[in-house]
Design a protein around this motif. Structure first.
Motif, PDB file in Angstrom:
ATOM      1  N   GLN A  52      26.945  -0.386  -6.524  1.00  0.00           N
ATOM      2  CA  GLN A  52      25.496  -0.469  -6.712  1.00  0.00           C
ATOM      3  C   GLN A  52      25.078   0.050  -8.095  1.00  0.00           C
TER       4      GLN A  52
ATOM      5  N   LYS B 180      21.408  -3.579  -0.255  1.00  0.00           N
ATOM      6  CA  LYS B 180      22.032  -4.609  -1.079  1.00  0.00           C
ATOM      7  C   LYS B 180      21.271  -4.714  -2.382  1.00  0.00           C
ATOM      8  N   ILE B 181      21.964  -5.047  -3.450  1.00  0.00           N
ATOM      9  CA  ILE B 181      21.339  -5.314  -4.735  1.00  0.00           C
ATOM     10  C   ILE B 181      21.723  -6.724  -5.168  1.00  0.00           C
TER      11      ILE B 181
END
Length: 220
Positions: A202, A156-157
């Motif tokens: 992403q 995850k970002i």
């Protein structure tokens, strides 16, 4: 730009910056365009005690490890590469037992300059107190919106309240500090407001406030 901020990381984390990031210190003359694909390896139970800067770390699960790759999305994969600011001394590199795999008299440089990774935008790698950093230098009149950072390997970002970029991985979190954006005008550095903006897949771009488009812009 990725470094550790907490002294408690000793024997907990190793960060190996591969591709041309490793090459910059000793093998600048052998750099290839692969520098545009930076690689970070996180591994538990290693010694990583003497770097400081912008990488924060969260304790990983036992035996966890992961690799995070950052790329410049859509960038020129064959930019002109120029070594700058020669440093004293030469290095030797040996790989395996064959003499064919040895390299001698490898020059050292303070900077490696990749020209036109995007049209009118250069990428400059340099050392800063045993850390490897890079700047994106935008020429006058060029649109910095061309720049997109892509990440692979993170679960995850996200962005924290301070505008830092957080890469969540099974081996802990990487924190890329909010970008420092500036111009050098009449010998003085002028800070320009800016921030990361999260995109799909992403990817990350930069949001940059009004600046003097007649002058170069640096994203650090």
């Amino acid at each position: 730009m990725y470094n550790a901020t907490e002294g408690s990381l000793k024997k907990l984390l190793s960060v190996t910056v591969l591709s041309a990031l490793l090459s910059l210190a000793c093998f600048s003359s052998a750099l290839q365009a692969g520098v545009l694909s930076n690689k970070l390896a996180l591994n538990q139970s290693q010694d990583f005690s003497d770097a400081t800067g912008s990488l924060n770390y969260s304790a990983p699960p036992k035996s966890a490890s992961t690799i995070v790759r950052m790329t410049l999305v859509g960038a020129n994969t064959r930019p002109e590469i120029v070594s700058e600011e020669p440093l004293p001394g030469k290095s030797k590199h040996f790989s395996g037992s064959s003499a064919d795999n040895s390299h001698t008299d490898i020059a050292h440089y303070a900077k490696v300059h990749y020209r036109d990774v995007y049209p009118g935008i250069d990428l400059v790698y340099y050392g800063n107190q045993q850390q490897l950093e890079y700047d994106l230098v935008v020429a006058p009149g060029v649109d910095p919106k061309q720049i997109r950072l892509g990440f692979r390997g993170a679960d995850k970002i996200s962005l924290d309240a301070a505008g830092n970029l957080i890469l969540h991985t099974p081996a802990g979190n990487l924190t890329e500090h909010k970008p420092v954006i500036y111009q050098e005008i009449e010998g003085k550095r002028k800070i320009i407001d800016g921030a990361y903006v999260l995109e799909d897949n992403q990817q990350v771009r930069f949001k940059i406030a009004r600046y003097d488009a007649k002058q170069p812009l640096v994203i650090d």
